[in-house]
Design an enzyme around this catalytic site. Sequence first.
Site, PDB file in Angstrom:
ATOM      1  N   GLY A   6       0.845  -1.204   0.000  1.00 14.69           N
ATOM      2  CA  GLY A   6       0.000   0.000   0.000  1.00 14.69           C
ATOM      3  C   GLY A   6       0.873   1.244   0.000  1.00 14.69           C
ATOM      4  N   GLY A   9      -0.499   4.835  -1.127  1.00 23.15           N
ATOM      5  CA  GLY A   9      -1.623   5.459  -0.417  1.00 23.15           C
ATOM      6  C   GLY A   9      -1.187   6.720   0.315  1.00 23.15           C
ATOM      7  CG  ASP A  32      -0.614   0.623  -3.786  1.00 24.35           C
ATOM      8  OD1 ASP A  32      -0.498   1.499  -2.904  1.00 24.35           O
ATOM      9  OD2 ASP A  32      -1.708   0.134  -4.126  1.00 24.35           O
ATOM     10  CB  ILE A  33      -3.622  -2.572  -6.167  1.00 28.97           C
ATOM     11  CG1 ILE A  33      -4.439  -3.503  -7.053  1.00 28.97           C
ATOM     12  CG2 ILE A  33      -4.250  -1.191  -6.078  1.00 28.97           C
ATOM     13  CD1 ILE A  33      -4.356  -4.938  -6.650  1.00 28.97           C
ATOM     14  NE  ARG A  34      -4.231   3.763  -6.591  1.00 26.23           N
ATOM     15  CZ  ARG A  34      -3.417   4.498  -5.807  1.00 26.23           C
ATOM     16  NH1 ARG A  34      -2.186   4.768  -6.200  1.00 26.23           N
ATOM     17  NH2 ARG A  34      -3.823   4.942  -4.622  1.00 26.23           N
ATOM     18  CG  ASP A  50      -4.809  -8.349  -4.758  1.00 31.20           C
ATOM     19  OD1 ASP A  50      -5.737  -8.826  -5.432  1.00 31.20           O
ATOM     20  OD2 ASP A  50      -4.965  -7.886  -3.602  1.00 31.20           O
ATOM     21  CE1 TYR A 140     -10.683   3.751   9.372  1.00 30.09           C
ATOM     22  CE2 TYR A 140      -9.873   2.227   7.722  1.00 30.09           C
ATOM     23  CZ  TYR A 140      -9.652   3.241   8.624  1.00 30.09           C
ATOM     24  OH  TYR A 140      -8.377   3.739   8.789  1.00 30.09           O
ATOM     25  CE  LYS A 144      -7.533   0.040   9.498  1.00 29.41           C
ATOM     26  NZ  LYS A 144      -6.242  -0.525   9.008  1.00 29.41           N
TER      27      LYS A 144
HETATM   28  C1  VAH Z   1     -10.794   7.874   7.638  1.00 29.30           C
HETATM   29  N1  VAH Z   1      -8.655   9.042   7.486  1.00 29.30           N
HETATM   30  O1  VAH Z   1     -11.330   8.950   7.649  1.00 29.30           O
HETATM   31  C2  VAH Z   1      -9.302   7.803   7.953  1.00 29.30           C
HETATM   32  C3  VAH Z   1      -9.064   7.689   9.436  1.00 29.30           C
HETATM   33  C4  VAH Z   1      -9.709   8.522  11.698  1.00 29.30           C
HETATM   34  C5  VAH Z   1      -9.902   8.671  10.245  1.00 29.30           C
HETATM   35  O2  VAH Z   1      -9.221   6.394   9.855  1.00 29.30           O
HETATM   36  O3  VAH Z   1     -11.406   6.854   7.392  1.00 29.30           O
END
Ligand code: VAH
Length: 314
Positions: A6, A9, A32-34, A50, A140, A144
């Site tokens: 990554g 990014g 990275d993938i790109r 990938d 997300y 995490k």
């Molecule tokens: C997001 N920049 O907005 C990330 C981060 C705390 C925010 O995890 O998803």
Amino acid sequence: KILIIGACGQIGTELTMALREKVGRNNVIASDIREGNEELMASGPFEIADATSFEQIKELVEKYGVDEIYLMAAMLSATAEKHPMKGWALNMESLFHVLNLAKDKKVSKVFWPSSIAVFGPTTPKQNTPQTTVMEPSTVYGISKQAGERWCEYYFNKYGVDVRSIRYPGLISYKTLPGGGTTDYAIEIYHEALKNHKYTSFLKKDAELPMMFMDDAIRATISLMEAPAKSVKIRSSYNLSALSFTPHTLAESIKAHIPEFEIDYAPDFRQEIADSWPSSIDDSRAREDWGWKPEFDLRKMTSAMLEGIKDVHHV
Ligand code: VAH
């Protein structure tokens, strides 16, 4: 040898450049993938890979004799709400591949980024403690939180030396924002310079924990360089530098661009921001490995405006 997955990014790009500066460009393999920006592509070895393919990561580890991996590939909060199953797959499969390579002693040290997104609507919002109620309400944040549990499990069960930081919103100018809820705090600087105005997708008083990228990169490297015995938290460390609202951020920009105007049109990302803390207690990072932020809002705003002018020739 270090492998960054990554590497193109928002964090990966600057982490790659900083590590190449530190340990030599050919000792840091970017993947990275790109492809990434020309500065990154010109700065050392690059491989298309990938992050969800165990074979492709294992091949790079063997080809280059990698002994440390920074896994920076992820789908961020706003995008993952639109593609839940893809977000879960990318964020989790990539982590298992890297943890298993470390468990099989193919690599000796791993960095994996967590986020303040692990906290949810029931978490205390002010000065959020290292250990507290965590009921994340975004794909997300769930990925995490699960990832943190697995990192701690692989450390306790298999002795894997994996280290992690719960990044706040990160503000940088070398890359464009990548689908996060805190991206307003990057876009606003570009718009302020270009059009002297910005419509914020978060409301005026949406206070969130934030950090300038230079501080985040320095924290990441100092955590990875700390002696293993001082890294007492193996889920992920709270980390913070400053907290602000779109209103306060706009005021700091007006000090440079007096005619700058902001207005507010909250969208679906406001609900994500409402589920996150406003400020973070990072005393454990300060105690265990000497963390100390260097950029306050005034310093960050100057650095962002200067940086955008340099890099984007605004
Ligand atoms: C997001 N920049 O907005 C990330 C981060 C705390 C925010 O995890 O998803």
